[in-house]
Motif scaffolding. Sequence first.
Motif, PDB file in Angstrom:
ATOM      1  N   ILE A  14      76.105  96.132 114.326  1.00 53.59           N
ATOM      2  CA  ILE A  14      75.063  96.473 113.349  1.00 53.59           C
ATOM      3  C   ILE A  14      74.212  97.640 113.833  1.00 53.59           C
ATOM      4  O   ILE A  14      73.913  98.568 113.074  1.00 53.59           O
ATOM      5  N   GLY A  15      73.807  97.607 115.100  1.00 50.54           N
ATOM      6  CA  GLY A  15      72.923  98.648 115.627  1.00 50.54           C
ATOM      7  C   GLY A  15      73.566 100.027 115.570  1.00 50.54           C
ATOM      8  O   GLY A  15      72.912 101.029 115.266  1.00 50.54           O
ATOM      9  N   ARG A  16      74.857 100.051 115.866  1.00 50.08           N
ATOM     10  CA  ARG A  16      75.595 101.319 115.808  1.00 50.08           C
ATOM     11  C   ARG A  16      75.588 101.864 114.381  1.00 50.08           C
ATOM     12  O   ARG A  16      75.333 103.061 114.162  1.00 50.08           O
ATOM     13  N   VAL A  32      69.671 102.524 122.322  1.00 52.71           N
ATOM     14  CA  VAL A  32      69.407 101.637 123.455  1.00 52.71           C
ATOM     15  C   VAL A  32      70.445 100.513 123.527  1.00 52.71           C
ATOM     16  O   VAL A  32      70.739  99.885 122.500  1.00 52.71           O
ATOM     17  N   ALA A  33      70.994 100.281 124.711  1.00 55.22           N
ATOM     18  CA  ALA A  33      71.824  99.111 125.020  1.00 55.22           C
ATOM     19  C   ALA A  33      72.024  99.135 126.527  1.00 55.22           C
ATOM     20  O   ALA A  33      71.593 100.080 127.202  1.00 55.22           O
ATOM     21  N   ARG A  34      72.699  98.098 127.046  1.00 57.14           N
ATOM     22  CA  ARG A  34      72.870  98.058 128.501  1.00 57.14           C
ATOM     23  C   ARG A  34      74.080  98.852 128.965  1.00 57.14           C
ATOM     24  O   ARG A  34      74.064  99.455 130.031  1.00 57.14           O
ATOM     25  N   THR A  35      75.155  98.880 128.164  1.00 64.26           N
ATOM     26  CA  THR A  35      76.416  99.498 128.596  1.00 64.26           C
ATOM     27  C   THR A  35      76.424 100.992 128.309  1.00 64.26           C
ATOM     28  O   THR A  35      76.491 101.419 127.154  1.00 64.26           O
ATOM     29  N   ASP A  54      67.868  97.273 129.551  1.00 59.78           N
ATOM     30  CA  ASP A  54      67.939  95.852 129.216  1.00 59.78           C
ATOM     31  C   ASP A  54      66.622  95.504 128.536  1.00 59.78           C
ATOM     32  O   ASP A  54      65.563  95.493 129.150  1.00 59.78           O
ATOM     33  N   ILE A  55      66.720  95.214 127.252  1.00 59.17           N
ATOM     34  CA  ILE A  55      65.527  95.079 126.427  1.00 59.17           C
ATOM     35  C   ILE A  55      64.720  93.819 126.776  1.00 59.17           C
ATOM     36  O   ILE A  55      63.568  93.673 126.373  1.00 59.17           O
ATOM     37  N   SER A  56      65.318  92.927 127.577  1.00 56.26           N
ATOM     38  CA  SER A  56      64.572  91.738 127.993  1.00 56.26           C
ATOM     39  C   SER A  56      63.738  91.986 129.247  1.00 56.26           C
ATOM     40  O   SER A  56      63.088  91.075 129.762  1.00 56.26           O
ATOM     41  N   GLY A  83      70.802  91.639 120.114  1.00 56.35           N
ATOM     42  CA  GLY A  83      70.752  90.184 120.114  1.00 56.35           C
ATOM     43  C   GLY A  83      72.059  89.618 120.605  1.00 56.35           C
ATOM     44  O   GLY A  83      73.102  90.276 120.556  1.00 56.35           O
ATOM     45  N   VAL A  84      72.000  88.390 121.118  1.00 57.02           N
ATOM     46  CA  VAL A  84      73.192  87.704 121.594  1.00 57.02           C
ATOM     47  C   VAL A  84      73.185  86.273 121.059  1.00 57.02           C
ATOM     48  O   VAL A  84      72.149  85.728 120.692  1.00 57.02           O
ATOM     49  N   GLY A  85      74.378  85.682 121.020  1.00 56.44           N
ATOM     50  CA  GLY A  85      74.469  84.292 120.584  1.00 56.44           C
ATOM     51  C   GLY A  85      75.685  83.636 121.182  1.00 56.44           C
ATOM     52  O   GLY A  85      76.687  84.294 121.495  1.00 56.44           O
ATOM     53  N   ALA A 132      66.845  89.832 112.165  1.00 54.15           N
ATOM     54  CA  ALA A 132      66.815  88.401 112.499  1.00 54.15           C
ATOM     55  C   ALA A 132      68.141  87.791 112.056  1.00 54.15           C
ATOM     56  O   ALA A 132      69.205  88.301 112.425  1.00 54.15           O
ATOM     57  N   SER A 133      68.103  86.735 111.246  1.00 59.07           N
ATOM     58  CA  SER A 133      69.347  86.086 110.810  1.00 59.07           C
ATOM     59  C   SER A 133      69.023  85.125 109.690  1.00 59.07           C
ATOM     60  O   SER A 133      67.885  84.636 109.597  1.00 59.07           O
ATOM     61  N   ASP A 134      70.039  84.813 108.863  1.00 57.06           N
ATOM     62  CA  ASP A 134      69.773  83.739 107.900  1.00 57.06           C
ATOM     63  C   ASP A 134      69.486  82.431 108.641  1.00 57.06           C
ATOM     64  O   ASP A 134      68.796  81.570 108.103  1.00 57.06           O
ATOM     65  N   ALA A 145      70.370  76.558 120.166  1.00 52.71           N
ATOM     66  CA  ALA A 145      69.779  77.608 121.004  1.00 52.71           C
ATOM     67  C   ALA A 145      69.638  78.915 120.215  1.00 52.71           C
ATOM     68  O   ALA A 145      68.555  79.515 120.167  1.00 52.71           O
ATOM     69  N   TYR A 146      70.728  79.347 119.596  1.00 52.89           N
ATOM     70  CA  TYR A 146      70.681  80.609 118.840  1.00 52.89           C
ATOM     71  C   TYR A 146      69.696  80.500 117.682  1.00 52.89           C
ATOM     72  O   TYR A 146      68.859  81.386 117.471  1.00 52.89           O
ATOM     73  N   GLY A 147      69.786  79.386 116.947  1.00 57.25           N
ATOM     74  CA  GLY A 147      68.889  79.200 115.799  1.00 57.25           C
ATOM     75  C   GLY A 147      67.426  79.169 116.224  1.00 57.25           C
ATOM     76  O   GLY A 147      66.579  79.808 115.602  1.00 57.25           O
ATOM     77  N   PRO A 176      70.424  88.844 107.961  1.00 59.56           N
ATOM     78  CA  PRO A 176      71.813  88.902 107.494  1.00 59.56           C
ATOM     79  C   PRO A 176      72.505  87.550 107.613  1.00 59.56           C
ATOM     80  O   PRO A 176      72.181  86.757 108.503  1.00 59.56           O
ATOM     81  N   GLY A 177      73.471  87.310 106.740  1.00 61.48           N
ATOM     82  CA  GLY A 177      74.442  86.243 106.967  1.00 61.48           C
ATOM     83  C   GLY A 177      75.525  86.768 107.893  1.00 61.48           C
ATOM     84  O   GLY A 177      75.265  87.645 108.729  1.00 61.48           O
ATOM     85  N   LEU A 178      76.747  86.282 107.740  1.00 65.23           N
ATOM     86  CA  LEU A 178      77.860  86.687 108.619  1.00 65.23           C
ATOM     87  C   LEU A 178      78.130  88.188 108.522  1.00 65.23           C
ATOM     88  O   LEU A 178      78.252  88.727 107.417  1.00 65.23           O
ATOM     89  N   VAL A 179      78.237  88.838 109.670  1.00 64.86           N
ATOM     90  CA  VAL A 179      78.560  90.265 109.717  1.00 64.86           C
ATOM     91  C   VAL A 179      79.717  90.465 110.695  1.00 64.86           C
ATOM     92  O   VAL A 179      79.739  89.862 111.779  1.00 64.86           O
TER      93      VAL A 179
END
Length: 231
Positions: A14-16, A32-35, A54-56, A83-85, A132-134, A145-147, A176-179
């Motif tokens: 999504i970010g790309r 921005v990203a780590r890799t 690393d945004i954290s 984001g990660v899940g 965010a996310s639905d 955890a993700y929710g 968003p829902g599923l992407v």
Amino acid sequence: TDKVAIVTGASRGIGRAIALLLAMQGAKVVCVARTTDDLLDVAHKINGLAVPADISDEDDAQNVVQVALRHYGRLDIIICNAGVGSFNLLENMAADEWDRIFAVNVKGTFLLCKAAAPHFKLQGYGHIIGIASDVSKRTFATGAAYGASKYAQDAVLSALRKEMRPHGVKVSTIYPGLVDTYFNDSRPGSPEAEKTHLRPLDIAQAVRYVLEAPPHVVVDELMLHPLSQEW
Ligand code: NJP
């Protein structure tokens, strides 16, 4: 436009897509990203700036904002997208996996907003967009955890919206829902996902819609799903 935008998680998914679309519209994009490799690839494509971070990590988050301001001399937009899940029954969810998810999704959003907020307040404008996310608004089995992280991220953005409004700064949240992305170790592009998932560009277009609201309008919340998704 001559606007400057920071996009986290800009290396994939999504970010790309957001970074590419904003650049196509004339914005200068800080990716921005780590890799580093993936990031350089995107930044090169759009003549943007790659800032591995690393945004954290608070120093990293502060540095991203400082580098953007130093390099371009202004900052208009931040997109908190990284984001990660991972998904597991609660009883099988490792405690450090819980921590990792919260570190990126909640603390990462908090830290970048914290770094940009004083600048936006001072200039009297700016736009913060959170992906965010639905599941910021519903729960499902294996998603504790993700929710929880997405509910928390939503709360961070919602509180910030109230803090920033008096200063002319907009805060918008997209759900968003599923992407079809690399999320949770998936591989995008399967024929099956074409039928069941949104594409990253769909979310980028939602970002564009949110950004194009006239000055007196803020899109607080925007949720989108694939038509096929029951939720
Ligand atoms: O995931 P993916 P998406 N610091 O894995 C980066 C939400 N969402 O595009 O750091 C900085 O393709 C990572 O780069 P790297 C989701 O919760 C998705 O789907 O090198 N960057 C990569 O560029 C998330 O908030 C779906 O690993 C970090 C990017 O983040 C957002 O959409 C559904 C980082 C992740 O790209 C984008 O996810 C939904 C860190 N610490 C919400 N950690 C969906 N896909 O179905 C990771 O409701 N990144």
